[in-house]
Design an enzyme around this catalytic site. Structure first.
Site, PDB file in Angstrom:
ATOM      1  N   ARG A  76       0.860  -1.197   0.000  1.00  0.00           N
ATOM      2  CA  ARG A  76       0.000   0.000   0.000  1.00  0.00           C
ATOM      3  C   ARG A  76       0.884   1.230   0.000  1.00  0.00           C
ATOM      4  O   ARG A  76       1.716   1.410   0.889  1.00  0.00           O
ATOM      5  CB  ARG A  76      -0.912   0.001   1.237  1.00  0.00           C
ATOM      6  CG  ARG A  76      -1.729   1.271   1.353  1.00  0.00           C
ATOM      7  CD  ARG A  76      -2.676   1.261   2.528  1.00  0.00           C
ATOM      8  NE  ARG A  76      -3.333   2.559   2.670  1.00  0.00           N
ATOM      9  CZ  ARG A  76      -3.111   3.395   3.685  1.00  0.00           C
ATOM     10  NH1 ARG A  76      -2.285   3.067   4.665  1.00  0.00           N
ATOM     11  NH2 ARG A  76      -3.712   4.570   3.727  1.00  0.00           N
ATOM     12  N   HIS A 120      -2.738  11.062   0.503  1.00  0.00           N
ATOM     13  CA  HIS A 120      -2.220  10.839   1.861  1.00  0.00           C
ATOM     14  C   HIS A 120      -1.573  12.136   2.333  1.00  0.00           C
ATOM     15  O   HIS A 120      -0.383  12.206   2.621  1.00  0.00           O
ATOM     16  CB  HIS A 120      -1.211   9.686   1.853  1.00  0.00           C
ATOM     17  CG  HIS A 120      -0.987   9.068   3.215  1.00  0.00           C
ATOM     18  ND1 HIS A 120      -1.098   7.715   3.476  1.00  0.00           N
ATOM     19  CD2 HIS A 120      -0.648   9.634   4.388  1.00  0.00           C
ATOM     20  CE1 HIS A 120      -0.812   7.486   4.755  1.00  0.00           C
ATOM     21  NE2 HIS A 120      -0.563   8.630   5.334  1.00  0.00           N
ATOM     22  N   GLU A 165      -7.218   8.653   6.077  1.00  0.00           N
ATOM     23  CA  GLU A 165      -7.497   9.281   7.369  1.00  0.00           C
ATOM     24  C   GLU A 165      -8.004  10.726   7.271  1.00  0.00           C
ATOM     25  O   GLU A 165      -7.385  11.673   7.780  1.00  0.00           O
ATOM     26  CB  GLU A 165      -6.259   9.242   8.256  1.00  0.00           C
ATOM     27  CG  GLU A 165      -5.780   7.841   8.496  1.00  0.00           C
ATOM     28  CD  GLU A 165      -4.773   7.756   9.608  1.00  0.00           C
ATOM     29  OE1 GLU A 165      -4.338   8.775  10.129  1.00  0.00           O
ATOM     30  OE2 GLU A 165      -4.417   6.625   9.968  1.00  0.00           O
ATOM     31  N   ASN A 288      -7.470   2.045   9.590  1.00  0.00           N
ATOM     32  CA  ASN A 288      -6.186   2.279  10.261  1.00  0.00           C
ATOM     33  C   ASN A 288      -6.448   2.345  11.760  1.00  0.00           C
ATOM     34  O   ASN A 288      -7.376   3.043  12.183  1.00  0.00           O
ATOM     35  CB  ASN A 288      -5.583   3.623   9.826  1.00  0.00           C
ATOM     36  CG  ASN A 288      -5.028   3.560   8.420  1.00  0.00           C
ATOM     37  OD1 ASN A 288      -5.069   2.524   7.772  1.00  0.00           O
ATOM     38  ND2 ASN A 288      -4.512   4.682   7.931  1.00  0.00           N
ATOM     39  N   TYR A 290      -4.439   1.950  15.843  1.00  0.00           N
ATOM     40  CA  TYR A 290      -3.272   1.720  16.684  1.00  0.00           C
ATOM     41  C   TYR A 290      -3.638   1.513  18.151  1.00  0.00           C
ATOM     42  O   TYR A 290      -3.028   0.720  18.850  1.00  0.00           O
ATOM     43  CB  TYR A 290      -2.288   2.892  16.568  1.00  0.00           C
ATOM     44  CG  TYR A 290      -1.734   3.033  15.177  1.00  0.00           C
ATOM     45  CD1 TYR A 290      -2.406   3.773  14.193  1.00  0.00           C
ATOM     46  CD2 TYR A 290      -0.552   2.381  14.807  1.00  0.00           C
ATOM     47  CE1 TYR A 290      -1.911   3.864  12.902  1.00  0.00           C
ATOM     48  CE2 TYR A 290      -0.049   2.484  13.522  1.00  0.00           C
ATOM     49  CZ  TYR A 290      -0.735   3.231  12.574  1.00  0.00           C
ATOM     50  OH  TYR A 290      -0.258   3.334  11.292  1.00  0.00           O
ATOM     51  N   GLU A 355      -3.505  -0.079   8.155  1.00  0.00           N
ATOM     52  CA  GLU A 355      -2.349   0.350   8.953  1.00  0.00           C
ATOM     53  C   GLU A 355      -2.455  -0.170  10.374  1.00  0.00           C
ATOM     54  O   GLU A 355      -3.481   0.017  11.012  1.00  0.00           O
ATOM     55  CB  GLU A 355      -2.247   1.877   9.045  1.00  0.00           C
ATOM     56  CG  GLU A 355      -1.634   2.546   7.874  1.00  0.00           C
ATOM     57  CD  GLU A 355      -1.501   4.037   8.100  1.00  0.00           C
ATOM     58  OE1 GLU A 355      -1.282   4.474   9.249  1.00  0.00           O
ATOM     59  OE2 GLU A 355      -1.661   4.776   7.115  1.00  0.00           O
TER      60      GLU A 355
END
Ligand code: GCO
Length: 453
Positions: A76, A120, A165, A288, A290, A355
């Protein structure tokens, strides 16, 4: 339940143009808002910039051979809009088109699927000069850029995402000055929310006018918004955060409607037909993720809230919480919860986990190795959460480590290392980390390796 992932599950790795390419003004590339922002003193830690970074622009063949060595299924990466249209529209830069054509051909030659992100964060500066995402004209200009991309590449790129995002680049770009273009203006922020959603919908229609074969969607960061404490103002702040951070794009794009409270704030920007234009068929949901986010009331913030810093978390919680060098909590259960929320609230979509990863201050030891055992432990925990979500019915089709290589971490510069591959930003030497070999074993087994490395 077996620990083997489904057949044809895609194992990938992610990067983005500004963070790894360099060549910031080479071969006709135009200036982006990140070129401007990083050259504005005081914006970036140590005043670092992405002029060269990992120099992927010149070293992409070497990087692809490193991908091949671990049998990576898919890569990606994002397109620098200013390599294709140096001013965002009008004159095409054919050297930029050639760069991405050569990159894509090299990937296909190595049996690696391109997974494209069309935006991005590196907006052409010329478009920012006329308001950027706060100017409604940009939605059509973006759609025209995506149509050109589709004409050149849709025969070779099966999966394309419009944005990476949107809540991050609108909030940090237009409310708190943390990211390019560094604006603090609530109305420009609210307008940008709607214009980005409209750009997504118009882009899907534009790309489908060229090809019906491409899998289309958006890559969204979604993370449980949890109140920093049970004080009323923090609970209210977490609801505001959830609305802007998690729902402002996922809901119009995937459900066809803004949250009610947000819709009333955006009403002056919503024109007849906009919501129908936004709500197009998405073939997948790019996630994405985390960590969860602990949200604090903050009267000085334009939105009345902010993410709590790890150091602010009460010691009785902090003492039992592991964090990465970003100060991000290691909470794989939040990942499982977020994936299952997509299944349950957004129509049980096909999901690519576009991600996930962790930063540590990785160093090369005397034997020339990077023994990043903590990153391997992180991947084991988070990829186990992915497997649990699949066992519980989520249609997860792929997982992408962030990141293939160490890169420019936006306002934090080069200090935060997320890569499977260590980059010496002076010599540009690539050194595969221990986690790179772990990832190879994971791909070969299509399961988390049980024994330690
Ligand atoms: C993001 C971006 C990446 C970051 C990564 C680590 O998610 O913020 O997509 O560009 O570098 O997530 O912060």
């Amino acid at each position: 339940m077996t620990n083997i992932f489904p057949k044809n599950f895609l194992w990938g790795a992610s990067t983005s143009s500004y963070q790894i390419e360099g060549g910031s003004s080479e071969d006709g590339k135009g200036k982006s808002i990140w070129d401007t922002f990083t050259h504005t003193p005081g914006k970036i830690k140590n005043n670092e910039n992405g002029d060269i970074t990992a120099n992927h622009y010149h070293l992409y063949k070497q990087d692809i051979s490193l991908m091949k060595k671990i049998n990576l299924h898919t890569y990606r990466f994002s397109i620098a809009w200013t390599r294709i249209f140096p001013e965002g529209r009008g004159q095409i830069n054919f050297k930029g088109v050639d760069f991405y054509s050569n990159l894509i051909d090299e990937l296909l030659k190595n049996n690696i699927k391109p997974f494209i992100t069309l935006y991005h964060w590196d907006l052409p500066q010329k478009l920012q000069d006329t308001g950027g995402w706060s100017n409604r004209d940009i939605s059509k200009i973006f759609a025209d850029y995506t149509e050109l991309f589709a004409k050149k590449f849709s025969d070779r790129c099966a999966i394309i995402s419009t944005f990476n995002e949107p809540s991050v680049f609108t909030i940090h770009g237009y409310t708190d000055g943390y990211m390019a273009p560094g604006i603090r203006d609530k109305e420009m922020y609210l307008a940008s929310i709607h214009n980005v959603n409209l750009a997504h919908g118009l882009a899907l229609q534009a790309i489908r006018s060229v090809s019906s074969k491409v899998n289309l969607g958006c890559v969204l960061n979604m993370q449980p918004s949890i109140p920093f404490s049970d004080e009323k103002n923090n609970i209210e702040a977490s609801k505001i955060h959830d609305m802007y951070w998690n729902r402002a794009f996922a809901n119009p794009m995937y459900l066809g409607k803004y949250p009610t409270k947000l819709e009333s704030k955006l009403s002056k920007y919503i024109k007849n037909g906009d919501m129908q234009n936004i709500y197009q068929k998405n073939d997948y949901f790019g996630l994405n993720h985390y960590q969860h986010i602990r949200v604090k009331f903050d009267k000085n913030n334009l939105l009345g809230m902010r993410n709590a810093f790890f150091e602010e978390i009460p010691s009785n919680i902090r003492k039992d919480t592991e964090v990465t060098s970003m100060g991000w909590e290691i909470v794989p259960n939040a990942y499982y919860d977020q994936i299952m929320e997509l299944k349950n609230l957004y129509g049980d979509p096909e999901i690519y986990l576009t991600e996930n990863g962790c930063s540590y201050t990785d160093t090369i030891n005397l034997e020339g190795k990077v023994l990043d055992d903590k990153r391997i432990e992180y991947f084991k925990k988070y990829i186990s959460a992915v497997k649990k979500s699949i066992d519980d019915g989520a249609k997860v089709r792929g997982y992408f480590a962030w990141s293939l290589m160490d890169n420019f971490e936006w306002a934090l510069g080069f200090e935060k290392r997320f890569g499977l591959i260590h980059i010496d930003f002076k010599s540009l030497k690539r050194t595969p980390k221990k986690s790179y070999y772990f990832y190879k074993k994971l791909i070969d087994l299509n399961a988390i390796p049980s024994k330690s490395f």
